[in-house]
Write a protein that holds these residues in place. Sequence first.
Motif, PDB file in Angstrom:
ATOM      1  N   ALA A 256     -12.952 103.249  34.420  1.00  0.00           N
ATOM      2  CA  ALA A 256     -13.766 103.505  33.199  1.00  0.00           C
ATOM      3  C   ALA A 256     -14.099 102.173  32.548  1.00  0.00           C
ATOM      4  O   ALA A 256     -13.222 101.331  32.034  1.00  0.00           O
ATOM      5  N   ILE A 257     -15.292 101.666  32.399  1.00  0.00           N
ATOM      6  CA  ILE A 257     -15.829 100.484  31.917  1.00  0.00           C
ATOM      7  C   ILE A 257     -16.448 100.784  30.402  1.00  0.00           C
ATOM      8  O   ILE A 257     -17.009 101.675  30.364  1.00  0.00           O
ATOM      9  N   GLU A 258     -15.993  99.897  29.716  1.00  0.00           N
ATOM     10  CA  GLU A 258     -16.219 100.126  28.124  1.00  0.00           C
ATOM     11  C   GLU A 258     -16.672  98.793  27.468  1.00  0.00           C
ATOM     12  O   GLU A 258     -15.739  98.499  26.526  1.00  0.00           O
ATOM     13  N   PRO A 259     -17.904  98.232  27.556  1.00  0.00           N
ATOM     14  CA  PRO A 259     -18.067  96.996  26.819  1.00  0.00           C
ATOM     15  C   PRO A 259     -18.456  97.564  25.550  1.00  0.00           C
ATOM     16  O   PRO A 259     -19.048  98.554  25.219  1.00  0.00           O
ATOM     17  N   HIS A 260     -17.889  96.698  24.341  1.00  0.00           N
ATOM     18  CA  HIS A 260     -18.145  97.144  23.127  1.00  0.00           C
ATOM     19  C   HIS A 260     -18.524  95.866  22.311  1.00  0.00           C
ATOM     20  O   HIS A 260     -17.762  94.862  22.321  1.00  0.00           O
ATOM     21  N   ILE A 261     -19.518  96.022  21.577  1.00  0.00           N
ATOM     22  CA  ILE A 261     -20.190  94.796  20.939  1.00  0.00           C
ATOM     23  C   ILE A 261     -20.340  94.962  19.563  1.00  0.00           C
ATOM     24  O   ILE A 261     -20.131  96.040  19.067  1.00  0.00           O
ATOM     25  N   GLY A 262     -20.262  93.995  18.653  1.00  0.00           N
ATOM     26  CA  GLY A 262     -20.454  94.175  17.273  1.00  0.00           C
ATOM     27  C   GLY A 262     -21.209  93.011  16.384  1.00  0.00           C
ATOM     28  O   GLY A 262     -21.369  92.123  17.164  1.00  0.00           O
ATOM     29  N   TRP A 263     -21.643  93.596  15.413  1.00  0.00           N
ATOM     30  CA  TRP A 263     -22.485  92.618  14.384  1.00  0.00           C
ATOM     31  C   TRP A 263     -21.957  92.786  13.080  1.00  0.00           C
ATOM     32  O   TRP A 263     -21.210  93.741  12.855  1.00  0.00           O
ATOM     33  N   SER A 264     -22.369  92.104  11.944  1.00  0.00           N
ATOM     34  CA  SER A 264     -22.116  92.428  10.866  1.00  0.00           C
ATOM     35  C   SER A 264     -22.213  93.881  10.291  1.00  0.00           C
ATOM     36  O   SER A 264     -23.433  94.341  10.221  1.00  0.00           O
ATOM     37  N   GLY A 265     -21.161  94.507  10.156  1.00  0.00           N
ATOM     38  CA  GLY A 265     -21.372  95.864   9.573  1.00  0.00           C
ATOM     39  C   GLY A 265     -21.233  96.816  10.608  1.00  0.00           C
ATOM     40  O   GLY A 265     -21.232  98.011  10.230  1.00  0.00           O
ATOM     41  N   GLY A 266     -21.210  96.580  11.880  1.00  0.00           N
ATOM     42  CA  GLY A 266     -21.409  97.734  12.800  1.00  0.00           C
ATOM     43  C   GLY A 266     -20.941  97.421  14.019  1.00  0.00           C
ATOM     44  O   GLY A 266     -20.818  96.141  14.576  1.00  0.00           O
ATOM     45  N   GLY A 267     -20.993  98.216  14.948  1.00  0.00           N
ATOM     46  CA  GLY A 267     -20.380  98.088  16.367  1.00  0.00           C
ATOM     47  C   GLY A 267     -20.899  99.287  17.340  1.00  0.00           C
ATOM     48  O   GLY A 267     -21.412 100.258  16.776  1.00  0.00           O
ATOM     49  N   ALA A 268     -21.181  98.852  18.453  1.00  0.00           N
ATOM     50  CA  ALA A 268     -21.489  99.926  19.430  1.00  0.00           C
ATOM     51  C   ALA A 268     -20.918  99.569  20.895  1.00  0.00           C
ATOM     52  O   ALA A 268     -20.512  98.521  21.382  1.00  0.00           O
ATOM     53  N   LYS A 269     -20.700 100.681  21.630  1.00  0.00           N
ATOM     54  CA  LYS A 269     -20.266 100.687  23.155  1.00  0.00           C
ATOM     55  C   LYS A 269     -20.705 101.978  23.907  1.00  0.00           C
ATOM     56  O   LYS A 269     -21.310 102.645  23.315  1.00  0.00           O
ATOM     57  N   PHE A 270     -20.620 101.652  25.115  1.00  0.00           N
ATOM     58  CA  PHE A 270     -20.776 102.675  26.076  1.00  0.00           C
ATOM     59  C   PHE A 270     -19.463 102.886  26.925  1.00  0.00           C
ATOM     60  O   PHE A 270     -18.789 101.783  27.210  1.00  0.00           O
ATOM     61  N   GLU A 271     -19.056 103.827  27.429  1.00  0.00           N
ATOM     62  CA  GLU A 271     -18.120 104.025  28.371  1.00  0.00           C
ATOM     63  C   GLU A 271     -18.277 105.063  29.357  1.00  0.00           C
ATOM     64  O   GLU A 271     -18.717 106.280  29.044  1.00  0.00           O
ATOM     65  N   GLU A 272     -18.261 104.873  30.689  1.00  0.00           N
ATOM     66  CA  GLU A 272     -18.314 105.720  31.695  1.00  0.00           C
ATOM     67  C   GLU A 272     -17.624 104.959  32.936  1.00  0.00           C
ATOM     68  O   GLU A 272     -17.135 104.144  32.994  1.00  0.00           O
ATOM     69  N   ILE A 273     -17.725 106.116  33.996  1.00  0.00           N
ATOM     70  CA  ILE A 273     -16.607 105.622  35.214  1.00  0.00           C
ATOM     71  C   ILE A 273     -17.832 104.799  36.340  1.00  0.00           C
ATOM     72  O   ILE A 273     -18.826 105.350  36.518  1.00  0.00           O
ATOM     73  N   LEU A 274     -17.163 104.056  36.767  1.00  0.00           N
ATOM     74  CA  LEU A 274     -17.729 103.205  37.746  1.00  0.00           C
ATOM     75  C   LEU A 274     -16.740 103.242  39.110  1.00  0.00           C
ATOM     76  O   LEU A 274     -15.716 103.234  39.066  1.00  0.00           O
ATOM     77  N   VAL A 275     -17.576 103.588  40.173  1.00  0.00           N
ATOM     78  CA  VAL A 275     -16.896 103.667  41.469  1.00  0.00           C
ATOM     79  C   VAL A 275     -17.037 102.292  42.265  1.00  0.00           C
ATOM     80  O   VAL A 275     -18.296 101.972  42.548  1.00  0.00           O
ATOM     81  N   VAL A 276     -16.136 101.710  42.827  1.00  0.00           N
ATOM     82  CA  VAL A 276     -16.064 100.428  43.632  1.00  0.00           C
ATOM     83  C   VAL A 276     -15.598 100.605  45.010  1.00  0.00           C
ATOM     84  O   VAL A 276     -14.462 100.935  45.340  1.00  0.00           O
ATOM     85  N   GLU A 277     -16.430 100.608  46.031  1.00  0.00           N
ATOM     86  CA  GLU A 277     -16.076 100.696  47.378  1.00  0.00           C
ATOM     87  C   GLU A 277     -16.440  99.542  48.030  1.00  0.00           C
ATOM     88  O   GLU A 277     -16.681  98.453  47.405  1.00  0.00           O
ATOM     89  N   PRO A 278     -15.726  99.523  49.433  1.00  0.00           N
ATOM     90  CA  PRO A 278     -15.925  98.403  50.091  1.00  0.00           C
ATOM     91  C   PRO A 278     -17.539  97.572  50.079  1.00  0.00           C
ATOM     92  O   PRO A 278     -17.583  96.346  50.113  1.00  0.00           O
ATOM     93  N   ASP A 279     -18.469  98.700  50.327  1.00  0.00           N
ATOM     94  CA  ASP A 279     -19.728  98.114  50.713  1.00  0.00           C
ATOM     95  C   ASP A 279     -20.782  98.558  49.507  1.00  0.00           C
ATOM     96  O   ASP A 279     -21.931  98.609  49.662  1.00  0.00           O
TER      97      ASP A 279
END
Length: 303
Positions: A256-279
Amino acid sequence: MPIGFFEKPTSLIDRLYRWVAIRLSKFSHGADAVPPKEALQGYRDAQRLANDTVLHVGKLLKVGMTEKEAAGLLEGYLEEHGSERYLHRPFAWFGNHARFDEYTSYDDYHPGERKLEYGATAILDVAPIVNGYIGDVGYTLSIGPNRELDIAREFLLQLRSEIPRLFMSEMTPAEIWLEVDRRIAAAGYDNIHSKYPFCTLGHRVFRVKPKKGKERRLGSKYFGWFSVDANLAFLKFGPSVTINAENVGKKLGVWAIEPHIGWSGGGAKFEEILVVEPDRCYWIDNDVPHLKPDDQLSHPVAG
């Protein structure tokens, strides 16, 4: 553990923790196994329930509603739709709480009495367990226009498109964490996921034994964020379970990948599932709220 990422250890204990975490992160304890198709469908179903939940509750948000009230709506929707268990309890963060301002310890991150204001950002985050499979979703919205949020979403979508390529590179999880941190800073934002426990950009999702009944939590402090089963799984997997600046281990598996960023007074993120296979590396589902045009989403209105 102090809140935030510090390039240099802040104490002898912190130095020892980093030394141990780097070494133990090389041992995945089976979490790097590529799941079969039926398991991928299980994770996809759990994520879709999570997406349905945040979209439904997002339409119910009103000016003056508290974070606790929003979190209660999230929990109620999940129970009504067959999921009383979770990786972590439902979260709602409003306004400057969406960038974790005013928080002095990890205990403060639970939903509180902060009220939603017109034009402020709101983050909803749920992690239901469906038939033993974990989904984990973060969704950001606002009541009324918010130009800063619109611009932040564009950056996050660009980051989303680049993350699979980072995972398919020779970079370690730690190097990916540092590269995402660099890109966030270059875009003029603060790295808010660096304020998560262990500065987590992402964490593994896994299957737990299906059970009935409400999930148990360990009190109301930091450990109370997570279910008992989640805390036990984290102990089992150790430092390999999170993507942070100490993980030099394997990337294969389901995250589950969840980059979360912020600025003065607020913030935002998304989160969802990433599948990592050999190829190959791919998001498990493209039917997610943050990829839909605004005219396909029903936005809440001022109360």
